[in-house]
Design a protein around this motif. Sequence first.
Motif, PDB file in Angstrom:
ATOM      1  N   UNK A   1     -64.535  12.930 -12.944  1.00 37.87           N
ATOM      2  CA  UNK A   1     -65.542  13.654 -12.254  1.00 37.87           C
ATOM      3  C   UNK A   1     -65.545  15.027 -12.147  1.00 37.87           C
ATOM      4  N   UNK A   2     -64.096  15.472 -11.961  1.00 40.16           N
ATOM      5  CA  UNK A   2     -63.751  17.051 -11.518  1.00 40.16           C
ATOM      6  C   UNK A   2     -63.649  17.739 -12.849  1.00 40.16           C
ATOM      7  N   UNK A   3     -63.794  17.080 -14.060  1.00 43.59           N
ATOM      8  CA  UNK A   3     -63.551  17.749 -15.496  1.00 43.59           C
ATOM      9  C   UNK A   3     -62.351  17.883 -15.849  1.00 43.59           C
ATOM     10  N   UNK A   4     -61.286  17.204 -14.974  1.00 44.91           N
ATOM     11  CA  UNK A   4     -59.818  17.296 -15.582  1.00 44.91           C
ATOM     12  C   UNK A   4     -59.554  16.097 -16.378  1.00 44.91           C
ATOM     13  N   UNK A   5     -58.372  16.384 -17.442  1.00 47.44           N
ATOM     14  CA  UNK A   5     -58.153  15.311 -18.330  1.00 47.44           C
ATOM     15  C   UNK A   5     -57.322  14.335 -17.487  1.00 47.44           C
ATOM     16  N   UNK A   6     -57.735  13.278 -17.502  1.00 41.74           N
ATOM     17  CA  UNK A   6     -57.082  11.960 -17.064  1.00 41.74           C
ATOM     18  C   UNK A   6     -55.403  11.923 -17.031  1.00 41.74           C
ATOM     19  N   UNK A   7     -54.792  11.810 -15.960  1.00 41.70           N
ATOM     20  CA  UNK A   7     -53.480  11.688 -16.086  1.00 41.70           C
ATOM     21  C   UNK A   7     -53.116   9.927 -16.435  1.00 41.70           C
ATOM     22  N   UNK A   8     -54.135   9.124 -16.705  1.00 43.20           N
ATOM     23  CA  UNK A   8     -53.566   7.780 -17.023  1.00 43.20           C
ATOM     24  C   UNK A   8     -52.986   7.736 -18.498  1.00 43.20           C
ATOM     25  N   UNK A   9     -52.118   7.048 -18.414  1.00 42.17           N
ATOM     26  CA  UNK A   9     -51.547   6.699 -19.952  1.00 42.17           C
ATOM     27  C   UNK A   9     -52.063   5.420 -20.321  1.00 42.17           C
ATOM     28  N   UNK A  10     -52.559   4.602 -19.597  1.00 41.44           N
ATOM     29  CA  UNK A  10     -52.849   3.219 -20.176  1.00 41.44           C
ATOM     30  C   UNK A  10     -53.942   3.293 -21.318  1.00 41.44           C
ATOM     31  N   UNK A  11     -54.813   4.213 -21.482  1.00 44.60           N
ATOM     32  CA  UNK A  11     -55.801   4.311 -22.453  1.00 44.60           C
ATOM     33  C   UNK A  11     -55.000   4.496 -23.787  1.00 44.60           C
ATOM     34  N   UNK A  12     -54.329   5.317 -23.811  1.00 47.13           N
ATOM     35  CA  UNK A  12     -53.482   5.516 -25.264  1.00 47.13           C
ATOM     36  C   UNK A  12     -52.925   4.517 -25.633  1.00 47.13           C
ATOM     37  N   UNK A  13     -52.164   3.753 -24.544  1.00 51.30           N
ATOM     38  CA  UNK A  13     -51.297   2.392 -24.906  1.00 51.30           C
ATOM     39  C   UNK A  13     -52.226   1.579 -25.538  1.00 51.30           C
ATOM     40  N   UNK A  14     -53.329   1.240 -24.912  1.00 48.44           N
ATOM     41  CA  UNK A  14     -54.507   0.004 -25.280  1.00 48.44           C
ATOM     42  C   UNK A  14     -54.797   0.401 -26.849  1.00 48.44           C
ATOM     43  N   UNK A  15     -55.154   1.841 -26.822  1.00 45.24           N
ATOM     44  CA  UNK A  15     -55.671   2.191 -27.885  1.00 45.24           C
ATOM     45  C   UNK A  15     -54.850   2.069 -29.209  1.00 45.24           C
ATOM     46  N   UNK A  16     -53.763   2.451 -29.225  1.00 42.73           N
ATOM     47  CA  UNK A  16     -52.627   2.294 -30.078  1.00 42.73           C
ATOM     48  C   UNK A  16     -52.257   0.763 -30.417  1.00 42.73           C
ATOM     49  N   UNK A  17     -52.259  -0.051 -29.367  1.00 45.15           N
ATOM     50  CA  UNK A  17     -51.995  -1.466 -29.549  1.00 45.15           C
ATOM     51  C   UNK A  17     -53.244  -2.220 -30.342  1.00 45.15           C
ATOM     52  N   UNK A  18     -54.115  -1.977 -29.925  1.00 46.53           N
ATOM     53  CA  UNK A  18     -55.236  -2.552 -30.550  1.00 46.53           C
ATOM     54  C   UNK A  18     -55.467  -2.092 -31.825  1.00 46.53           C
ATOM     55  N   UNK A  19     -55.398  -0.719 -32.080  1.00 39.92           N
ATOM     56  CA  UNK A  19     -55.701  -0.204 -33.586  1.00 39.92           C
ATOM     57  C   UNK A  19     -54.505  -1.055 -34.214  1.00 39.92           C
ATOM     58  N   UNK A  20     -53.381  -1.069 -34.012  1.00 41.19           N
ATOM     59  CA  UNK A  20     -52.298  -1.502 -34.545  1.00 41.19           C
ATOM     60  C   UNK A  20     -52.348  -2.966 -35.062  1.00 41.19           C
ATOM     61  N   UNK A  21     -53.067  -3.797 -33.980  1.00 43.14           N
ATOM     62  CA  UNK A  21     -53.546  -5.164 -34.274  1.00 43.14           C
ATOM     63  C   UNK A  21     -54.614  -5.349 -35.172  1.00 43.14           C
ATOM     64  N   UNK A  22     -55.397  -4.143 -35.638  1.00 46.62           N
ATOM     65  CA  UNK A  22     -56.543  -4.483 -36.593  1.00 46.62           C
ATOM     66  C   UNK A  22     -57.820  -4.370 -35.850  1.00 46.62           C
ATOM     67  N   UNK A  23     -57.751  -4.076 -34.617  1.00 45.69           N
ATOM     68  CA  UNK A  23     -59.116  -4.107 -33.730  1.00 45.69           C
ATOM     69  C   UNK A  23     -59.625  -2.832 -33.588  1.00 45.69           C
ATOM     70  N   UNK A  24     -60.736  -2.698 -32.821  1.00 42.16           N
ATOM     71  CA  UNK A  24     -61.236  -1.413 -32.294  1.00 42.16           C
ATOM     72  C   UNK A  24     -61.595  -1.317 -30.732  1.00 42.16           C
ATOM     73  N   UNK A  25     -60.951  -0.155 -30.127  1.00 43.66           N
ATOM     74  CA  UNK A  25     -61.339   0.067 -28.771  1.00 43.66           C
ATOM     75  C   UNK A  25     -62.425   1.136 -28.941  1.00 43.66           C
ATOM     76  N   UNK A  26     -63.647   0.456 -28.534  1.00 42.08           N
ATOM     77  CA  UNK A  26     -64.937   1.175 -28.955  1.00 42.08           C
ATOM     78  C   UNK A  26     -65.520   1.812 -27.525  1.00 42.08           C
TER      79      UNK A  26
END
Length: 182
Positions: free
Chosen positions: A33-58
């Motif tokens: 909301x404050x325009x900063x980049x999130x410090x969250x690591x989860x999204x990157x982990x999820x995206x990589x794992x889902x992509x590697x499994x052949x699915x899409x994080x949309x």
Amino acid sequence: MKPESPHKKHRIFTGPLDFGLIIISDTRHREIQNGAQSSDETARIVENMIKEAGHKLVSVSFVPDEAEPILKTVNDLMGKGIQVVVTSGGTGLSPRDITIETLSPLLEKKIPGFGDLFRFESYREIGTAAMLTRAEAGTYRGAVIFCLPGSPNAVHTALSKFILPEIEHIISHMKKRGKDTK
């Protein structure tokens, strides 16, 4: 020769599934909301794992620990045809942890074995603190929802040990109609 296990034939890749990720965190939501980049690591982990499994994080959404935005985001994802929703955060015991109270009443068919196995595996990794998680899963409007703790390690464990190995099996069971359960 031993016959093939019935559940193995449901693990055949049938094409990419669409995943949505909801990060439920006042802090991460405020960063966005404050325009900063999130410090969250989860999204990157999820995206990589889902992509590697052949699915899409949309879709990746950051929402505060409040019922209305959580419900709105889940229903928006259902409207987009998302097949798998993963939430991260709000499953603990603090007063702001309301993911389970918010989403559990929506679940048409709960998958209690997911939470049980997740806590068992977490116990092996982190000890008795695993009992504090209220991880849960179930079906809603033709999709499956997994409610996970906000820890990147917890999300990695859930995806690698339970969700990704069984998601095709789960979806195939959800698509069955009538008495045809073989």
